[in-house]
Scaffold this motif. Structure first.
Motif, PDB file in Angstrom:
ATOM      1  N   UNK A   6      25.277   2.899  50.545  1.00  0.00           N
ATOM      2  CA  UNK A   6      26.390   2.809  51.483  1.00  0.00           C
ATOM      3  C   UNK A   6      25.899   2.159  52.767  1.00  0.00           C
ATOM      4  N   UNK A   7      26.859   1.931  53.661  1.00  0.00           N
ATOM      5  CA  UNK A   7      26.519   1.574  55.030  1.00  0.00           C
ATOM      6  C   UNK A   7      26.358   2.871  55.813  1.00  0.00           C
ATOM      7  N   UNK A   8      25.564   2.857  56.859  1.00  0.00           N
ATOM      8  CA  UNK A   8      25.281   4.093  57.579  1.00  0.00           C
ATOM      9  C   UNK A   8      26.522   4.720  58.191  1.00  0.00           C
ATOM     10  N   UNK A   9      27.535   3.911  58.476  1.00  0.00           N
ATOM     11  CA  UNK A   9      28.733   4.460  59.105  1.00  0.00           C
ATOM     12  C   UNK A   9      29.860   4.751  58.110  1.00  0.00           C
ATOM     13  N   UNK A  10      29.580   4.607  56.804  1.00  0.00           N
ATOM     14  CA  UNK A  10      30.556   5.041  55.805  1.00  0.00           C
ATOM     15  C   UNK A  10      30.647   6.566  55.852  1.00  0.00           C
ATOM     16  N   UNK A  11      31.786   7.121  55.477  1.00  0.00           N
ATOM     17  CA  UNK A  11      31.936   8.580  55.542  1.00  0.00           C
ATOM     18  C   UNK A  11      30.877   9.322  54.720  1.00  0.00           C
ATOM     19  N   UNK A  12      30.403  10.422  55.294  1.00  0.00           N
ATOM     20  CA  UNK A  12      29.470  11.300  54.579  1.00  0.00           C
ATOM     21  C   UNK A  12      30.271  12.060  53.534  1.00  0.00           C
ATOM     22  N   UNK A  13      29.734  12.102  52.310  1.00  0.00           N
ATOM     23  CA  UNK A  13      30.385  12.823  51.218  1.00  0.00           C
ATOM     24  C   UNK A  13      29.479  13.951  50.747  1.00  0.00           C
ATOM     25  N   UNK A  14      30.067  15.015  50.217  1.00  0.00           N
ATOM     26  CA  UNK A  14      29.268  16.170  49.799  1.00  0.00           C
ATOM     27  C   UNK A  14      28.181  15.832  48.769  1.00  0.00           C
ATOM     28  N   UNK A  15      28.410  14.819  47.935  1.00  0.00           N
ATOM     29  CA  UNK A  15      27.423  14.504  46.893  1.00  0.00           C
ATOM     30  C   UNK A  15      26.437  13.406  47.313  1.00  0.00           C
TER      31      UNK A  15
END
Length: 123
Positions: A6-15
């Motif tokens: 991902x890109x660092x500013x993409x949303x953090x996801x639980x997995x």
């Protein structure tokens, strides 16, 4: 899938698991408390020279094919970091390799090249 990019500013996801920033440069203006990554490994990013060559900062920009060839050659020296990530995958940990917010096309980003190397090492 245990490895994502991902890109660092993409949303953090639980997995996402362990989020590893693999950029040579730390994102500017991001306060420590706003970091979305767990670990920063600048040695897994392209060298300053390769980065400059790709973005045309030292002449005409190099092609993606040339960038890929040179990055894959450079990354050979980071074997210890790659083996460490591959070991985590083998143990079943989840990893997300993060790159710059400017890298909008994952097919033309070193995070994808690196992810393929880590997955091969983990097999």
């Amino acid at each position: 899938m245990p490895l994502k990019t991902k890109r660092w500013d993409d949303p953090v996801e639980p997995d996402d698991g362990l989020r590893v920033l693999v950029c040579r440069y730390r994102p500017r203006g991001v306060r420590k408390e706003d970091e979305t990554w767990d670990v920063w490994t600048p040695n897994l990013g392209p060298s300053r020279e390769l980065h400059a060559a790709f973005y045309g900062k030292s002449g005409a920009p190099i092609t993606w094919d040339e960038y890929e060839r040179r990055y894959l050659e450079e990354i050979k020296s980071a074997g210890v970091f790659i083996r460490s990530l591959a070991d985590r995958l083998r143990r079943g940990e989840r990893l997300t390799l993060l790159c710059s917010s400017a890298c909008v096309d994952p097919a033309r980003c070193h995070r994808t090249l690196l992810g393929a190397i880590v997955e091969r090492e983990s097999a």
